[in-house]
Motif scaffolding. Structure first.
Motif, PDB file in Angstrom:
ATOM      1  N   ARG A 208       0.831  -1.206   0.000  1.00  0.00           N
ATOM      2  CA  ARG A 208       0.000   0.000   0.000  1.00  0.00           C
ATOM      3  C   ARG A 208       0.862   1.251   0.000  1.00  0.00           C
ATOM      4  NH1 ARG A 208      -4.675   0.795   4.019  1.00  0.00           N
ATOM      5  NH2 ARG A 208      -4.934   2.539   2.586  1.00  0.00           N
ATOM      6  N   VAL A 209       2.047   1.150   0.598  1.00  0.00           N
ATOM      7  CA  VAL A 209       2.960   2.290   0.598  1.00  0.00           C
ATOM      8  C   VAL A 209       3.248   2.741  -0.828  1.00  0.00           C
ATOM      9  CG1 VAL A 209       4.945   0.708   0.787  1.00  0.00           C
ATOM     10  CG2 VAL A 209       5.248   3.106   1.289  1.00  0.00           C
ATOM     11  N   ASP A 210       3.418   1.789  -1.739  1.00  0.00           N
ATOM     12  CA  ASP A 210       3.735   2.140  -3.125  1.00  0.00           C
ATOM     13  C   ASP A 210       2.551   2.777  -3.830  1.00  0.00           C
ATOM     14  OD1 ASP A 210       6.525   0.975  -3.387  1.00  0.00           O
ATOM     15  OD2 ASP A 210       5.403  -0.744  -2.638  1.00  0.00           O
ATOM     16  N   ARG A 211       1.350   2.369  -3.452  1.00  0.00           N
ATOM     17  CA  ARG A 211       0.160   2.989  -4.043  1.00  0.00           C
ATOM     18  C   ARG A 211       0.022   4.441  -3.590  1.00  0.00           C
ATOM     19  NH1 ARG A 211      -3.954  -1.660  -2.441  1.00  0.00           N
ATOM     20  NH2 ARG A 211      -2.121  -2.807  -1.751  1.00  0.00           N
ATOM     21  N   LEU A 212       0.341   4.696  -2.326  1.00  0.00           N
ATOM     22  CA  LEU A 212       0.289   6.073  -1.830  1.00  0.00           C
ATOM     23  C   LEU A 212       1.319   6.950  -2.540  1.00  0.00           C
ATOM     24  CD1 LEU A 212      -0.080   5.424   2.013  1.00  0.00           C
ATOM     25  CD2 LEU A 212      -1.868   6.147   0.428  1.00  0.00           C
ATOM     26  N   LEU A 213       2.525   6.418  -2.684  1.00  0.00           N
ATOM     27  CA  LEU A 213       3.580   7.195  -3.338  1.00  0.00           C
ATOM     28  C   LEU A 213       3.259   7.424  -4.812  1.00  0.00           C
ATOM     29  CD1 LEU A 213       6.740   5.514  -1.741  1.00  0.00           C
ATOM     30  CD2 LEU A 213       5.614   7.641  -1.057  1.00  0.00           C
ATOM     31  N   ALA A 214       2.652   6.412  -5.454  1.00  0.00           N
ATOM     32  CA  ALA A 214       2.301   6.543  -6.872  1.00  0.00           C
ATOM     33  C   ALA A 214       1.245   7.623  -7.095  1.00  0.00           C
ATOM     34  CB  ALA A 214       1.809   5.203  -7.413  1.00  0.00           C
ATOM     35  N   LYS A 215       0.442   7.891  -6.069  1.00  0.00           N
ATOM     36  CA  LYS A 215      -0.567   8.950  -6.166  1.00  0.00           C
ATOM     37  C   LYS A 215       0.040  10.335  -5.969  1.00  0.00           C
ATOM     38  CE  LYS A 215      -4.441   6.130  -4.495  1.00  0.00           C
ATOM     39  NZ  LYS A 215      -5.415   5.937  -3.378  1.00  0.00           N
ATOM     40  N   GLY A 216       1.321  10.372  -5.631  1.00  0.00           N
ATOM     41  CA  GLY A 216       1.984  11.655  -5.430  1.00  0.00           C
ATOM     42  C   GLY A 216       2.006  12.130  -3.996  1.00  0.00           C
ATOM     43  N   LEU A 217       1.460  11.331  -3.078  1.00  0.00           N
ATOM     44  CA  LEU A 217       1.522  11.727  -1.678  1.00  0.00           C
ATOM     45  C   LEU A 217       2.967  11.725  -1.205  1.00  0.00           C
ATOM     46  CD1 LEU A 217      -1.517  10.805  -2.018  1.00  0.00           C
ATOM     47  CD2 LEU A 217      -1.457  10.292   0.425  1.00  0.00           C
ATOM     48  N   PHE A 218       3.265  12.611  -0.272  1.00  0.00           N
ATOM     49  CA  PHE A 218       4.616  12.744   0.290  1.00  0.00           C
ATOM     50  C   PHE A 218       5.638  13.024  -0.818  1.00  0.00           C
ATOM     51  CE2 PHE A 218       2.261   9.146   2.248  1.00  0.00           C
ATOM     52  CZ  PHE A 218       1.735   9.837   3.316  1.00  0.00           C
ATOM     53  N   GLN A 219       5.153  13.701  -1.865  1.00  0.00           N
ATOM     54  CA  GLN A 219       5.977  14.029  -3.034  1.00  0.00           C
ATOM     55  C   GLN A 219       6.616  12.784  -3.640  1.00  0.00           C
ATOM     56  OE1 GLN A 219       8.622  17.226  -1.742  1.00  0.00           O
ATOM     57  NE2 GLN A 219       7.020  18.736  -2.130  1.00  0.00           N
ATOM     58  N   GLY A 220       5.937  11.642  -3.478  1.00  0.00           N
ATOM     59  CA  GLY A 220       6.412  10.394  -4.071  1.00  0.00           C
ATOM     60  C   GLY A 220       7.674   9.842  -3.440  1.00  0.00           C
ATOM     61  N   SER A 221       8.002  10.288  -2.233  1.00  0.00           N
ATOM     62  CA  SER A 221       9.275   9.928  -1.597  1.00  0.00           C
ATOM     63  C   SER A 221       9.058   9.076  -0.348  1.00  0.00           C
ATOM     64  CB  SER A 221      10.039  11.200  -1.215  1.00  0.00           C
ATOM     65  OG  SER A 221      11.087  10.921  -0.310  1.00  0.00           O
ATOM     66  N   GLU A 222       9.740   7.932  -0.287  1.00  0.00           N
ATOM     67  CA  GLU A 222       9.707   7.103   0.924  1.00  0.00           C
ATOM     68  C   GLU A 222      10.263   7.867   2.122  1.00  0.00           C
ATOM     69  OE1 GLU A 222      11.498   3.259   0.741  1.00  0.00           O
ATOM     70  OE2 GLU A 222      10.788   2.881  -1.297  1.00  0.00           O
ATOM     71  N   GLU A 223      11.306   8.645   1.888  1.00  0.00           N
ATOM     72  CA  GLU A 223      11.934   9.380   2.989  1.00  0.00           C
ATOM     73  C   GLU A 223      10.985  10.441   3.543  1.00  0.00           C
ATOM     74  OE1 GLU A 223      14.511   8.569   4.481  1.00  0.00           O
ATOM     75  OE2 GLU A 223      15.681   7.339   3.098  1.00  0.00           O
ATOM     76  N   LYS A 224      10.312  11.147   2.655  1.00  0.00           N
ATOM     77  CA  LYS A 224       9.381  12.181   3.114  1.00  0.00           C
ATOM     78  C   LYS A 224       8.155  11.561   3.769  1.00  0.00           C
ATOM     79  CE  LYS A 224      11.156  15.561  -0.142  1.00  0.00           C
ATOM     80  NZ  LYS A 224      10.957  16.366  -1.371  1.00  0.00           N
ATOM     81  N   MET A 225       7.788  10.361   3.327  1.00  0.00           N
ATOM     82  CA  MET A 225       6.714   9.638   4.007  1.00  0.00           C
ATOM     83  C   MET A 225       7.150   9.260   5.420  1.00  0.00           C
ATOM     84  SD  MET A 225       4.805   6.103   2.897  1.00  0.00           S
ATOM     85  CE  MET A 225       3.523   5.378   3.938  1.00  0.00           C
ATOM     86  N   ALA A 226       8.405   8.824   5.576  1.00  0.00           N
ATOM     87  CA  ALA A 226       8.912   8.478   6.905  1.00  0.00           C
ATOM     88  C   ALA A 226       8.964   9.716   7.799  1.00  0.00           C
ATOM     89  CB  ALA A 226      10.287   7.833   6.796  1.00  0.00           C
ATOM     90  N   ASP A 227       9.341  10.862   7.223  1.00  0.00           N
ATOM     91  CA  ASP A 227       9.276  12.118   7.983  1.00  0.00           C
ATOM     92  C   ASP A 227       7.843  12.398   8.423  1.00  0.00           C
ATOM     93  OD1 ASP A 227      11.955  12.785   7.936  1.00  0.00           O
ATOM     94  OD2 ASP A 227      11.787  14.183   6.256  1.00  0.00           O
ATOM     95  N   CYS A 228       6.906  12.192   7.499  1.00  0.00           N
ATOM     96  CA  CYS A 228       5.500  12.447   7.808  1.00  0.00           C
ATOM     97  C   CYS A 228       5.014  11.520   8.917  1.00  0.00           C
ATOM     98  CB  CYS A 228       4.644  12.282   6.554  1.00  0.00           C
ATOM     99  SG  CYS A 228       2.910  12.739   6.797  1.00  0.00           S
ATOM    100  N   TYR A 229       5.488  10.283   8.892  1.00  0.00           N
ATOM    101  CA  TYR A 229       5.103   9.354   9.958  1.00  0.00           C
ATOM    102  C   TYR A 229       5.562   9.890  11.315  1.00  0.00           C
ATOM    103  CZ  TYR A 229       4.478   5.095  12.655  1.00  0.00           C
ATOM    104  OH  TYR A 229       4.075   4.191  13.619  1.00  0.00           O
ATOM    105  N   ALA A 230       6.813  10.346  11.382  1.00  0.00           N
ATOM    106  CA  ALA A 230       7.331  10.879  12.644  1.00  0.00           C
ATOM    107  C   ALA A 230       6.589  12.153  13.053  1.00  0.00           C
ATOM    108  CB  ALA A 230       8.830  11.148  12.526  1.00  0.00           C
ATOM    109  N   LEU A 231       6.340  13.035  12.091  1.00  0.00           N
ATOM    110  CA  LEU A 231       5.609  14.271  12.381  1.00  0.00           C
ATOM    111  C   LEU A 231       4.205  13.967  12.904  1.00  0.00           C
ATOM    112  CD1 LEU A 231       6.668  16.279   9.202  1.00  0.00           C
ATOM    113  CD2 LEU A 231       7.157  16.993  11.557  1.00  0.00           C
ATOM    114  N   THR A 232       3.526  13.039  12.243  1.00  0.00           N
ATOM    115  CA  THR A 232       2.161  12.683  12.640  1.00  0.00           C
ATOM    116  C   THR A 232       2.160  11.975  13.987  1.00  0.00           C
ATOM    117  OG1 THR A 232       1.602  12.445  10.294  1.00  0.00           O
ATOM    118  CG2 THR A 232       0.063  11.500  11.878  1.00  0.00           C
ATOM    119  N   TYR A 233       3.124  11.100  14.188  1.00  0.00           N
ATOM    120  CA  TYR A 233       3.220  10.339  15.438  1.00  0.00           C
ATOM    121  C   TYR A 233       3.325  11.277  16.641  1.00  0.00           C
ATOM    122  CZ  TYR A 233       4.747   6.576  18.581  1.00  0.00           C
ATOM    123  OH  TYR A 233       4.839   5.674  19.612  1.00  0.00           O
ATOM    124  N   TYR A 234       4.123  12.325  16.491  1.00  0.00           N
ATOM    125  CA  TYR A 234       4.347  13.240  17.612  1.00  0.00           C
ATOM    126  C   TYR A 234       3.536  14.537  17.516  1.00  0.00           C
ATOM    127  CZ  TYR A 234       8.115  10.272  19.280  1.00  0.00           C
ATOM    128  OH  TYR A 234       8.834   9.210  19.785  1.00  0.00           O
TER     129      TYR A 234
END
Length: 236
Positions: A171-197
């Motif tokens: 599902r991570v790849d489907r989210l990135l393919a839609k352009g979320l997190f600017q298509g970046s795994e790293e920016k998604m990981a940043d978003c996870y940390a930002l959202t978590y805290y």
């Protein structure tokens, strides 16, 4: 051969009973390696299976069951925060002991490609269940320790997500393919940390971490849904 298939079924039941220990754990797909066991099950169901092949399947099933037993035993020991550190405590809780942590990022992780930056943590290509970080005293404080360790945990959850699918596209790849997190795994990981805290910045004082992109509310909603799907921890 019938006797061997009975033995295989016994190993199969023991394997799945052990795997159930990880129900609800985000790293279950990585720890159990269901794909490999399901290949054994498929071979065991072949109509032309010979006696020698059946015996080999029993041995292979036993090895996988024993490997899972060892991983469970190791996790039970690892649940204790032996270092007493903030980062180990976060990692131990995240995977219930099934994720290891080492403070060896200086040697285990590659150098940052960004000039003036250093690599604070990584998950190596060959080991999806170990977080590598800099030594705690090399961080600026608890804020960046927390943010970076949760960023790295997000990469483990991304790998666990992919492990659930034959094509290794989760599902991570489907989210990135839609352009979320600017298509970046790293920016998604940043978003996870930002959202978590519940954070809205990748800077604090003179500290700056991450990849320069702060995700918005819609991306955070999508990330929360993804986290729920993969059983990744996420405060309400």
């Amino acid at each position: 051969m019938a006797e061997q298939l009975v033995l295989f079924e016994a190993e199969r039941e023991r394997f799945y009973a052990l795997a159930a220990v990880l129900d609800g754990n985000p790293v279950k797909p990585l720890v159990t390696d269901f794909d490999a066991f399901q290949r054994l099950e498929k071979r065991a169901g072949q109509p032309n299976l010979g006696s020698f092949s059946a015996q080999t399947l029993v041995q292979q099933a036993a090895r996988q069951r024993q490997q899972l037993q060892r991983r469970i035993a190791a996790a039970e020991k690892r649940r204790v925060n032996r270092s007493g550190s903030l980062t180990e405590g976060i990692v131990d809780r995240a995977g219930d002991g099934f994720i290891d942590i080492r403070w060896d990022a200086a040697s285990a992780c590659g150098a940052s490609e960004r000039e003036g930056w250093r690599t604070s943590g990584c998950i190596t290509k060959g080991d999806s269940l170990t977080v590598h970080l800099l030594r705690e005293r090399e961080f600026g404080g608890d804020w960046d320790r927390r943010m970076i360790v949760v960023h790295e945990l997000a990469h483990i959850y991304q790998r666990a997500d992919r492990q659930r699918y034959d094509a290794r596209r989760g599902r991570v790849d489907r989210l990135l393919a839609k352009g979320l997190f600017q298509g970046s795994e790293e920016k998604m990981a940043d978003c996870y940390a930002l959202t978590y805290y519940g954070e809205w910045s990748l800077t604090r004082g003179n500290l700056e971490i991450g990849y320069g992109y702060v995700c918005g509310r819609s991306e955070r909603r999508a990330l929360r849904k993804w986290a729920a799907d993969v059983d990744a921890p996420m405060p309400g």
